[in-house]
Design an enzyme around this catalytic site. Structure first.
Site, PDB file in Angstrom:
ATOM      1  N   ALA A 162      -3.964   7.490  -4.665  1.00  0.00           N
ATOM      2  CA  ALA A 162      -2.398   7.435  -5.178  1.00  0.00           C
ATOM      3  C   ALA A 162      -2.379   5.723  -5.315  1.00  0.00           C
ATOM      4  O   ALA A 162      -2.256   4.723  -4.254  1.00  0.00           O
ATOM      5  CB  ALA A 162      -2.010   7.596  -3.940  1.00  0.00           C
TER       6      ALA A 162
ATOM      7  N   GLY B  17       0.579  -1.160  -0.173  1.00  0.00           N
ATOM      8  CA  GLY B  17       0.203   0.025  -0.072  1.00  0.00           C
ATOM      9  C   GLY B  17       0.428   1.879  -0.309  1.00  0.00           C
ATOM     10  O   GLY B  17       1.660   1.071   0.064  1.00  0.00           O
ATOM     11  N   ASN B  18       0.668   2.540   0.231  1.00  0.00           N
ATOM     12  CA  ASN B  18       1.250   3.348   0.477  1.00  0.00           C
ATOM     13  C   ASN B  18       0.733   4.606   1.981  1.00  0.00           C
ATOM     14  O   ASN B  18      -0.207   4.688   2.503  1.00  0.00           O
ATOM     15  CB  ASN B  18       1.131   4.279  -1.171  1.00  0.00           C
ATOM     16  CG  ASN B  18       0.134   5.039  -1.800  1.00  0.00           C
ATOM     17  OD1 ASN B  18      -0.619   5.681  -0.656  1.00  0.00           O
ATOM     18  ND2 ASN B  18      -0.861   4.368  -2.281  1.00  0.00           N
ATOM     19  N   HIS B  19       1.205   5.591   1.850  1.00  0.00           N
ATOM     20  CA  HIS B  19       0.484   6.436   3.067  1.00  0.00           C
ATOM     21  C   HIS B  19      -0.165   7.466   2.282  1.00  0.00           C
ATOM     22  O   HIS B  19      -0.711   7.753   3.085  1.00  0.00           O
ATOM     23  CB  HIS B  19       2.182   7.224   3.222  1.00  0.00           C
ATOM     24  CG  HIS B  19       3.175   6.199   3.868  1.00  0.00           C
ATOM     25  ND1 HIS B  19       2.728   6.131   5.236  1.00  0.00           N
ATOM     26  CD2 HIS B  19       4.321   6.539   3.948  1.00  0.00           C
ATOM     27  CE1 HIS B  19       3.714   5.207   5.202  1.00  0.00           C
ATOM     28  NE2 HIS B  19       4.740   4.966   4.795  1.00  0.00           N
TER      29      HIS B  19
END
Ligand code: CTP
Length: 406
Positions: free
Chosen positions: A277, A209-211
């Site tokens: 994102a 995943g990402n932030h």
């Protein structure tokens, strides 16, 4: 009658400028608005409820309930009834309470439960207005999307002269009329917004995943909805979700699910904003059971995800407007302009990771907005709500041009 049918709550606080509220009520009524007045207990010392009840043609609300018959003045119902909550004059005390979620009178409980936009016209002495605490509170209100009608400069009740006078009722009326004009700017338009990260499963418990918190996408969706659009909000597992009755939320996990939800809905939208994102890669194989720690080293083979923005760029019609985001670390402008071309976007919003206070995890952002003609708007560092409003303004102008209104 530019405000015909509009429901406005006018909140009046204890400030000498309260006497101007009578003129304001008259102006609003003359423009066709329906006005309900809420006063703080102290406001009654500055102007009588009888004057305001006569002018507004509605009973004045001060207490949580009517002491004679026990009837509740429901702040929730009031908040739902209103198209706009205008607080004028707003004293330093009330502004401070609003900024901190204090709920010790009807004006404030209604503020906390109102679903409609809020406009605030401060009125106080110049030193109180300039005090860093007041300025911080005003910034807080702006940051959460309240519209501030800046105080004017001139003679003050204290005999001093400076900034702090409540703006004149005629000018407040103009702000209200302008507000309703922009609030219907996107009526009968549908906007698709993607937001948040995507989670790409490795096995039943792990993911890539990402932030992304979803704050920017969520603020953009709110801004469109406040301006009359119906919004289809397609979000990965994000911290921030918008809340507005014009927004339909579709929750997804993976890039593939976001692709399907976006392409299924795209034909019915006028504008699409790709703020998510999206993961660029996803594991080729997803384990059915949890990967064991059996070896020293494992490698996970990844395959590219489908590029949603590029796909929509290929299939979009001439009347649809497509907006992408770019998060760049170097050759920012050049890369962003290339993305406009490669994905057939109309607008790109460039975030730079080199800017302090901007991007993932911050409440603030600083962006550069670029259109196909390479016209550029630089938006300084400010709250994501304010940046979202600037982005939506830019999109509105471009959209008008696209539809031949510009
Ligand atoms: N985007 C998308 N689908 C993907 C990847 C990106 O819709 N699978 C969209 C993003 O929502 C954003 C834009 O494409 O609006 C640009 O995303 P970004 O990650 O900056 O660009 P990439 O195309 O992934 O290129 P790179 O990461 O190499 O810079």
């Amino acid at each position: 009658m530019r405000l015909r049918g509009k429901h406005i709550i006018l909140g009046i606080t204890g400030s000498i400028a309260a006497y101007k509220a009578a003129i304001l009520v008259r102006l609003l009524i003359k423009e066709g608005a329906e006005v309900k007045v809420i006063m703080t207990p102290l406001a009654k010392e500055f102007i009588t409820p009888l004057t305001l009840a006569t002018l507004s043609k509605n009973p004045i609300l001060v207490d949580f309930f009517n002491p004679e018959n026990g009837d509740w003045n429901s702040h929730v119902d009031l908040g739902l009834w209103a198209d706009l909550y205008l607080i004028a004059p707003a004293s330093a005390n009330t502004i401070a309470k609003m900024a901190n979620g204090v709920a010790d009178n009807l004006l404030l409980t209604t503020y906390l439960s109102a679903k409609c936009p809020v406009m605030v016209a401060p009125a106080m002495d110049l030193d109180m207005y300039n005090h860093p605490a007041t300025q911080k509170n005003i910034k807080t209100l702006q940051g959460i999307g309240n519209i501030i009608i800046e105080a004017a400069t001139g003679e003050l009740a204290s005999g001093l002269s400076g900034k702090g006078r409540m703006e004149e009722p005629e000018n407040i009326l103009s702000s209200v009329v302008d507000f309703f004009f922009t609030s219907s700017r996107f009526s009968n338009k549908t906007v698709l917004v993607t937001s948040g990260p995507t989670f790409e499963p490795i096995d039943p418990v792990r993911f890539i995943g990402n932030h992304s918190s979803g704050k920017m996408g969520s603020s953009i969706a709110e801004s469109f909805a406040q301006q009359g659009a119906r919004v289809i909000f397609i979000t990965g597992p994000a911290k921030f979700l918008p809340s507005n009755k014009n927004i339909e939320i579709i929750s997804v996990q993976t890039a593939e699910e976001m692709f399907c939800a976006s392409t299924n809905n795209f034909s019915s939208v006028d504008i699409a904003v790709m703020a998510a994102a999206v993961a660029d890669f996803t594991p080729m194989n997803v384990g059915n059971s949890k990967l064991k720690r059996e070896t020293d080293e494992i490698s996970i083979k990844l395959k590219p995800t489908k590029d949603i923005a590029a796909y929509l760029g290929k299939v979009k019609s001439k009347s649809q407007l497509l907006v992408g985001f770019a998060l760049e670390t170097d050759k920012e402008l050049e890369n962003a302009k290339n993305k406009i071309k490669n994905k057939n976007l109309d607008i790109i919003v460039l975030n730079s990771l080199n800017d302090k206070g901007a991007g993932f995890g911050f409440d603030t952002n600083k962006v550069t907005i670029i259109n196909k003609k390479s016209e550029i708007l630089s938006v300084e560092l400010k709250s994501k709500t304010e940046v979202a409003n600037d982005i939506v303004d830019f999109i509105a102008e471009e959209f008008d041009r696209l539809r031949g209104k510009g």
